[in-house]
Design a protein around this motif. Sequence first.
Motif, mmCIF file in Angstrom:
data_model
loop_
_atom_site.group_PDB
_atom_site.id
_atom_site.type_symbol
_atom_site.label_atom_id
_atom_site.label_comp_id
_atom_site.label_asym_id
_atom_site.label_seq_id
_atom_site.Cartn_x
_atom_site.Cartn_y
_atom_site.Cartn_z
ATOM 1 N N TYR A 450 -0.036 -7.418 -5.743
ATOM 2 C CA TYR A 450 0.064 -6.505 -6.891
ATOM 3 C C TYR A 450 -0.679 -5.191 -6.619
ATOM 4 O O TYR A 450 -1.785 -5.192 -6.094
ATOM 5 C CB TYR A 450 -0.535 -7.167 -8.134
ATOM 6 C CG TYR A 450 0.149 -8.427 -8.581
ATOM 7 C CD1 TYR A 450 1.006 -8.427 -9.678
ATOM 8 C CD2 TYR A 450 -0.079 -9.636 -7.929
ATOM 9 C CE1 TYR A 450 1.619 -9.592 -10.107
ATOM 10 C CE2 TYR A 450 0.528 -10.803 -8.346
ATOM 11 C CZ TYR A 450 1.388 -10.784 -9.437
ATOM 12 O OH TYR A 450 1.992 -11.942 -9.846
ATOM 13 N N LYS A 451 -0.066 -4.070 -7.007
ATOM 14 C CA LYS A 451 -0.707 -2.754 -6.975
ATOM 15 C C LYS A 451 -0.519 -2.070 -8.313
ATOM 16 O O LYS A 451 0.616 -2.009 -8.802
ATOM 17 C CB LYS A 451 -0.092 -1.870 -5.875
ATOM 18 C CG LYS A 451 -0.522 -2.202 -4.469
ATOM 19 C CD LYS A 451 0.001 -1.152 -3.499
ATOM 20 C CE LYS A 451 -0.474 -1.379 -2.086
ATOM 21 N NZ LYS A 451 0.007 -0.326 -1.169
ATOM 22 N N PRO A 452 -1.599 -1.510 -8.875
ATOM 23 C CA PRO A 452 -2.998 -1.775 -8.554
ATOM 24 C C PRO A 452 -3.325 -3.256 -8.747
ATOM 25 O O PRO A 452 -2.618 -3.971 -9.456
ATOM 26 C CB PRO A 452 -3.764 -0.900 -9.551
ATOM 27 C CG PRO A 452 -2.810 0.172 -9.924
ATOM 28 C CD PRO A 452 -1.474 -0.513 -9.954
ATOM 29 N N VAL A 453 -4.417 -3.678 -8.148
ATOM 30 C CA VAL A 453 -4.730 -5.100 -8.137
ATOM 31 C C VAL A 453 -4.980 -5.610 -9.555
ATOM 32 O O VAL A 453 -5.379 -4.860 -10.453
ATOM 33 C CB VAL A 453 -5.956 -5.398 -7.243
ATOM 34 C CG1 VAL A 453 -5.673 -5.037 -5.801
ATOM 35 C CG2 VAL A 453 -7.196 -4.688 -7.763
ATOM 36 N N PHE A 461 -3.860 6.159 -8.654
ATOM 37 C CA PHE A 461 -2.998 5.174 -8.007
ATOM 38 C C PHE A 461 -1.722 5.872 -7.582
ATOM 39 O O PHE A 461 -1.325 6.891 -8.159
ATOM 40 C CB PHE A 461 -2.702 4.002 -8.951
ATOM 41 C CG PHE A 461 -2.026 4.404 -10.229
ATOM 42 C CD1 PHE A 461 -0.631 4.364 -10.350
ATOM 43 C CD2 PHE A 461 -2.767 4.818 -11.327
ATOM 44 C CE1 PHE A 461 -0.015 4.739 -11.529
ATOM 45 C CE2 PHE A 461 -2.149 5.191 -12.513
ATOM 46 C CZ PHE A 461 -0.765 5.154 -12.624
ATOM 47 N N ARG A 498 8.422 -3.710 -0.963
ATOM 48 C CA ARG A 498 7.874 -3.728 -2.309
ATOM 49 C C ARG A 498 8.918 -3.218 -3.295
ATOM 50 O O ARG A 498 9.834 -2.461 -2.927
ATOM 51 C CB ARG A 498 6.611 -2.868 -2.396
ATOM 52 C CG ARG A 498 5.554 -3.182 -1.355
ATOM 53 C CD ARG A 498 4.298 -2.344 -1.560
ATOM 54 N NE ARG A 498 3.577 -2.771 -2.754
ATOM 55 C CZ ARG A 498 2.704 -3.773 -2.792
ATOM 56 N NH1 ARG A 498 2.412 -4.443 -1.692
ATOM 57 N NH2 ARG A 498 2.092 -4.091 -3.911
ATOM 58 N N ARG A 593 -9.412 -7.788 -4.314
ATOM 59 C CA ARG A 593 -8.447 -7.024 -3.511
ATOM 60 C C ARG A 593 -7.219 -7.865 -3.153
ATOM 61 O O ARG A 593 -6.134 -7.330 -2.955
ATOM 62 C CB ARG A 593 -9.114 -6.514 -2.227
ATOM 63 C CG ARG A 593 -10.108 -5.398 -2.447
ATOM 64 C CD ARG A 593 -10.438 -4.696 -1.141
ATOM 65 N NE ARG A 593 -11.016 -5.596 -0.148
ATOM 66 C CZ ARG A 593 -12.315 -5.835 -0.016
ATOM 67 N NH1 ARG A 593 -13.180 -5.244 -0.851
ATOM 68 N NH2 ARG A 593 -12.767 -6.641 0.914
ATOM 69 N N ASN A 595 -5.944 -10.145 -5.153
ATOM 70 C CA ASN A 595 -5.348 -10.623 -6.404
ATOM 71 C C ASN A 595 -5.632 -12.103 -6.647
ATOM 72 O O ASN A 595 -4.787 -12.843 -7.142
ATOM 73 C CB ASN A 595 -3.839 -10.359 -6.407
ATOM 74 C CG ASN A 595 -3.521 -8.874 -6.429
ATOM 75 O OD1 ASN A 595 -3.692 -8.202 -7.435
ATOM 76 N ND2 ASN A 595 -3.066 -8.355 -5.283
#
Length: 876
Positions: A450-453, A461, A498, A593, A595
Amino acid sequence: MKKLLRVFCAFFALFSALNLSAIDLPALSNVLGIKFFFLPKELNKEVLFTFEKRDNNGRAGSDALALSVVSPGGETVFEYTIPDDGNAENGWRFGPRQPVEVRFTPTEAGVYTLEFKMECDAYLYFDNTRIENLHVGFTNGNFRTATETPAHLFFYLPVDKVGEAGITHISSNYMHYSQISDMTITDGKTVFYEGFTADPAPDKRQIFTHNFLIRRSDPEAIYELTASKFDVISFAPRLYPTLTFFLTREAAIAFKPYFFKSNIHPNSFEISAENAVKPFALGAGESYMVTFKPATNESYEFTVELLGKSYTFKPGAAGFIVDVPANFAFPEMKITGTADGSFTFSRMVSDRPDIELPADGAVITPVNGKIQCRALSVKDAESYTFTFNHESGATFTVESSEAQTSVPAGRLRAGVWLVSCTPKGGNSGRASCFAIKQPRPTSPVYIFGYKPVIDGKVTEFDQISVQVLRPAVDIDLTKTTFTINGKAYAVKVLPGNRIGIPASGIQLEAGKIDIAADIYDHYGNYSHYEWCFMYNADIPKTISFNEDGILIFNGRKFLPLICYPPLNRGDYGFNTTLPNALTTLAQLDVYLRNNMKSLDGGCVYRGFYTEAGSTPLQDVQNFMSGPGGAHPARIGAWMDESDAHVPDAFAKTIVDAFSVPNRGVAGICTTGRQRYADMAKLGDYLMIDIYPRAKVLSVDRYFAKAMRDAAGKPVWQLNQGFDYDWGNRDEDLMIPNKPMLKYAHWAAFRHGLQGLGLYMCGSTKYWSFPGLWQYVIEIYRQANTLSFVLVEPTVRETILTAPSPLTSRVLRFRDRYYLIVQNSSLQAFPAALQITGNFAPEVRVLFEDRIVKLENGRFNDVFQALESRIYELTVR
């Protein structure tokens, strides 16, 4: 066969001494490899078995030891945890002997098994043992002895064929501290070794091996072993991890009704009616003709029940065929009436062509465009006819000169098939019911990275996205959406496989950012994920449980999928790791970091992580008041088996110290089933560690008990992920094996447990075998990708009606229903499942690349023993 022989040769033993002090049983170590077997002399009268435990204190940590006694029918009749002696240091200061009394009142005829449930740095002593109303025997997986006491033991040697007289190699391992001195082995007629003394082992780093050769002349012989010193690491025939030992010849002779000298696949054997009501050996997966031979010429009539089949014996009707499940081989009869005589079991080898392939209950994919079929051959048969019947009513036959054939895949449409084989001029054998896969994926999309975590804090971001395990081009971008703080966004494929949204396309205000991802692939498979992050703001985490016992973390439902030892990988399906101490800030940052969440604490209450001048309680209080307790990667704490280690009042003080509002939840992991209710009262949740070994179906009983005893509090569970046979190097012999693990895994969710984990310790972990570890990863990814529905309440209206022994749970998310269906038996069979409601005609069998047809409120499927299935229905 090899696996069953292993079980068979390690099976029950018997000796009848009233006191072992005169029989020279040495002290035994490696307690997880030890089993004791009890045969009550009288039913409904209390039995007693005593021994002593002595902690070695050779390593830091508590040396508590849990044990249980299981009846012939699988019921736990006695449980006890021997506490630590109070020394948790590692100075090799031997503790005092701790007396243990095993007491229970037997109500079932047959052999009871005592097993030790946890690793322990201790010796067991039997020089002051008392035995009342019992015959007792033992086996030790690694026969490690630990005293100068002379040995005097009796044993049988396994036999591979009926009446075999051959050669057996016994392998024995020893090191510098162990030795065999003045050993003699004889069968009463032949002396095989006399006064043998092994050479000293000067190298402390090396294990030395001796191979002893026994030339058998009598397959029923009892072997006697004497030695002035018998201090070994192992002593067992090749391919057989252990032997069953008796301490008197009288005991060995008395035990013969329980210990067949022939192999597990005898062509025939005879057993008295008296002994048929006790566990006896049959060949797993075999079929037997059972006939009765009366002791007298008098008339008789009685009923027997064996492996679920009932039959009445009387003159002129004295036989039936019984099929033994593939992983069950020690049945017993129930006899109603008077049976004076004996039963003969004749293995069905050549009188009917039972289908061997495809396996009954299997779901198969054509190999090289063909389906292979094989049956048992029949003596002198000229040809065979294979008959195939589809669930739709379609049928065809194939003629073959051999008891095998292959069928082009084009002739076998997807769905459930029944195939049988008939020899020319004979009768058909046992059929096989199997299902053909459809070449269409039915696995929901698994995501990670996942981004952001998850729950992290950022000031800037570049994207809101997730990584996809399968190729991102599989995702249907016309249907997939991310909803961010209530606004829906279309997604695109981004670098790194992604999917998501570049930051340039999103306008956000400072604060908490909630994301809900609805992901579809091009085949219609669906999954839903939720997470949040903090944008230019310090938003404290919030944590609680809802009315269904589901963890609510920062406003979203969270299903803990736990792994011990700790893992940093976010792509293995696990979302929570289980440190055994208070986690450092640096390690918590690593979890964040990746997740992952941390459920820390573990054994901190034992004190060996405590700095000078502090106490375990002060450690916890300092940690919880600092940044560690507030860290966003932390969901709470667990206490490892405190029911076995510390008083409840002290455990309560530690749990309370962990339970700081909105900093995490705290609960206790317990081994003793009798303590479920007590431990649940102390914490926010109850964690149990049911180990799904040979009696995996018992997890259903204990899951139900835990849910009742928790009285509304959440229940999380740890599955066993290691083998108690520390020397095992064979994936096929791993216990729990794949079917056991999978059954226990989905049974936890079928019962509605609110968290699940994998607990691995010792030397033989699942990840010791790459193929098995990959299988574990896959089933945890499956749970992860279905987390969105596994946290939903059970659907109470009747949607599914399934025949026994299928058991199920129904869940719903939006317009889709999910059915967890399990075969709670050791038999494979086809089943028709009834559905109430208005649903689309296609039912997805998740993770199996199959779709079954729903017609007139019904669909068909096949189930192997202990099979677990997840079905998805869509409301029409």
